[in-house]
Structures are given as C-alpha cells and as structure tokens.
Design an enzyme around this catalytic site. Sequence first.
Site, PDB file in Angstrom:
ATOM      1  CB  SER A   1      -8.123   0.551   5.645  1.00 34.41           C
ATOM      2  OG  SER A   1      -8.813   1.673   5.659  1.00 34.41           O
TER       3      SER A   1
ATOM      4  CE  LYS B   1      -4.038   1.914   2.890  1.00 35.67           C
ATOM      5  NZ  LYS B   1      -4.648   1.706   4.065  1.00 35.67           N
TER       6      LYS B   1
ATOM      7  CB  SER C   1      -7.955   3.435   2.899  1.00 37.22           C
ATOM      8  OG  SER C   1      -7.043   3.042   3.955  1.00 37.22           O
TER       9      SER C   1
HETATM   10  N1  GLN Z   1     -12.913   3.960   6.481  1.00 36.59           N
HETATM   11  C1  GLN Z   1     -12.162   4.514   7.656  1.00 36.59           C
HETATM   12  C2  GLN Z   1     -11.838   5.923   7.752  1.00 36.59           C
HETATM   13  O1  GLN Z   1     -11.814   6.517   6.734  1.00 36.59           O
HETATM   14  C3  GLN Z   1     -10.877   3.534   7.885  1.00 36.59           C
HETATM   15  C4  GLN Z   1      -9.828   4.032   7.108  1.00 36.59           C
HETATM   16  C5  GLN Z   1      -8.647   2.961   7.568  1.00 36.59           C
HETATM   17  O2  GLN Z   1      -8.692   2.062   8.235  1.00 36.59           O
HETATM   18  N2  GLN Z   1      -7.379   3.594   7.085  1.00 36.59           N
HETATM   19  O3  GLN Z   1     -11.329   6.445   8.669  1.00 36.59           O
END
Ligand code: GLN
Length: 464
Positions: free
Chosen positions: A173, A74, A149
Amino acid sequence: MESQIYKIHQQLINKEISCTALVQEKLDLLQQNTFNTVNSLLEETAIELAKKVDAKIANGQEIGLLEGIPFGIKDVYMVQGTYTTASSDLLKNYKSAYTATAIQKLLDAGAIPLVKENCDSFGHGSSSENTIFGAVKNAVNPALVGGGSSGGSAVNVAKDYTIFSIGGDTGGSIRQPAGYNKVYGLKPTYGRISRYGLMAYASSTDCVGPIAKSLEDIRIVLNVMSGKDVKDQTTYKSDKIKKDLNTSNIKTVGYFKNFIESKAISNEIKVDFLAIIDKIKAKGIAVKELEFFDSDILVSTYYTLAMAETASNLSRLDGTNYGARIEGDTLKDTYSITRSEKFSEETKRRIVGGNQVLSQGFSDEIYLKAQDVRNQISARFTNDFKEVDIILSPVTPQNPPKIGDSLKDPLAMYLSDAYTVGFSLAELPTLTLPKGTNTGLQLTADKKNDAHVLQFANLLNDIL
Ligand code: GLN
C-alpha cells in the site's frame, strides 16, 4: 529530484519564505484539490505550529531540519484529537484519543501535520476506491485510480500538496500508489518503525513508511521515525542510515524470472524491466536470475493471512467502544446491524473470508497451511540473499486501472498485488523507485538492510 526538505529548510532560515505562508499555501491547495485526497484538514493546529516556527526564526533561534516542514498522514494513524476514520463509515466521527509513536516522533522534530489522507477503508484495497470520501484520482491521469491503499498520500506528494506523507503498507500500500503516481515510497523492514497507533489491518505485516519526491527525504523521515518502542514489542533498535550512500557493497542483483515470464505482466512493463537489467549488467554489476514461488501462491497466501488477521482485528468494531452504533432488539442484533450497515462490501468480504479460514474444521487446512507457506517463502528469501544483495522487480504487472474497473472485479484487484505481497510476508525492506517502468521499480534487500535499498536506489538514479 533534490531534497525538498533541505530546500525548504534553507528558505526558512534565510527568511526567503515564512512558514505560515508556506503552510497556508499547502492548506489552500489541499482544500481546493479535485483528486479526493483529503479526509480532514488540520488547519488550526498547522497554522498555530507554523507561527511558532516563524517566531523562533524571527528571534534568531536555530530550527531543526524537519521544523516547519508540512506533511500528510494516511487516515489510519491516531493523532490525538483528530478524526481518524480509516475512510470508513463506521469510524466517520471517531476521534483519536492518543497519537501514534511514528507521528509523535515527527511532531517532536517539528514537522507540521496538514491533513488526514484518503485511502482504502482499513487499508483494504489496491486503488483507493474503497472509501466513503470518493475515489482518489491518479496524479498523472485523473481518469485512472490513485492506487492503494495509501492513494491520497501518494497523490498529495506527487502534486506537491505535502512535502512528504506517511503511508501504511501491509501488502504493497505504500509501494504501489508510489509507483502509480511516480514518487518514492518505502516499506521498511517489519519492526523498524513502531506500529503503535496505526490502526491494525494485518498486524504481522503492517508497516509504517514514508512517501516523498526524493530519496534523501525518504532517508531523513525514515531515520526520525525508526527505533525501538516499548509499546510495540515487534520493534527493534536500528542505526541511522548515513547520508553518504556508499554503493560499493552491492555486487550482485537478482530478479525473479517467473515474475517476468508470467502471463499476467504487460509487455510494456516486461520490456522496460529487461532493458534496466541490461543497463545494470553494462555497469559491471552481476545479475542473477532467480526462481521463486508463483505469484498466484504469493497472493493466495497473503490474502489468507491478511483476511484472517483483519477479521480478528476488526472484531473490536461492534458499535460498543468505537464509532457508529445502530441499536437492534438484542445486543447481538446491535452488533450485526452496526457491522452490516457500516462496513463496506470489500471489508465485509474480508471479514467473512477471514473468519472462514480461522473457523474450526478449516483452520488447519487453510490458515495453518498459509502460515507454513509463509515460512517457506521467508526461508527462500534467506537463501536468495546469500547469493544476491538486492532483488529487483516491477512494482505491478500492469498499468493503473481506470476508476471503476477494480470495484467490478475484486479477484483481479487481488492479483494486481502479485509483486508486492511476497516481500511483505517475509518482512523485508522494499522501495519503489519512480523510474524504469511506467509504475516504477521495486528494490528489496534482506531483513534490516534498509540502507542497502537506499544505496542501490541511489546508484540506479545515476544510471537510469
Ligand atoms: N492491496 C493489498 C490489500 O488490499 C495491500 C493493502 C495494504 O498494504 N494495506 O490487502
């Protein structure tokens, strides 16, 4: 599915394939792919490393299990000399000065990094549309989002462009895109894997974790990355999880009744989830219904804290030390113009929200209250895990949205994290198993019991 890592390892040592050909094939697939999973390819390094593996095999030298296995990263991990953009305009041309501990451990084991993967900018999102590299498309149905994400990472694994990928999970994410693309994704116990070199979103819940097509590959990669690191004082020393996943110590499974009875869950996911509960009961495993906080409370607590932490973490990106800088008339103007122009709308929404909850006059009412609720959530889990060994839940309340829909309604997007964020606040190990409901099943154990999660997932694989 069987372990891809073992399979490729065997093919390499039996000289059925060459590592260079394998790596080239994956690089070509990544290059040509239309799912927007790639931020940058690490072509030169990958081929160079693959040639070394082939030379070792040709010389009759032994190779380790991960040696020559292609993987993805990532684009929030530092890998020295590579672009590390966090899918943001601000860091579009930023190159890492050092390598993250978790990634270094994989490199030391001989795994071959192919790609820095598309994601929501700074981890801000649940769809991988908040990115300058174009929305990641779902591996199963490209009209839908890839999830976020870590969307690029999950799609690369699902499409076999990488054998495994390393995602980052702050509030879901890894688990949510794994569920949306029907692969495994693990968020380990907070602190099991070092965060050193992972670009910070919300430091108190950020976790490093693997995405793969088999449980065995999740286990292998987890074991390699785990361990205490002096560069991350929240890490702890853990035992390696053994291959023989004995399930005899898992006697009781719990699930949150209010998650399943919530108005937000789709009927399809609810029906499928309850059918799994019946199958588990039929196997003679005790199932207990648990009461929990409303998912709205979980989401608001998580977003209050996550926004506060990200506002603080991102304050270092002001055009001085990292990435883009747009000169203004004064230094203050330079900061504000750079940040206004180079952060995305979603990231700015979070910075503004975070600074608001941290500001004088509001922080006691909002930030400290969220900390208090977080402690209550953790305490509740501690009690629950006195009665059950595993908590089972859907990964998401709804199926993946169409590309474009989440951007129109940020609140709906935040609410779609209802089932993942609570486990993050409590630092628990939690896995997406790509079975049972359309977006998978989430298995959670008590802190540091990551092995239980894998053990129970193994059992579910047999009965579902
Ligand atoms: N969707 C969640 C957020 O936007 C989790 C994102 C993540 O785990 N980086 O905060």
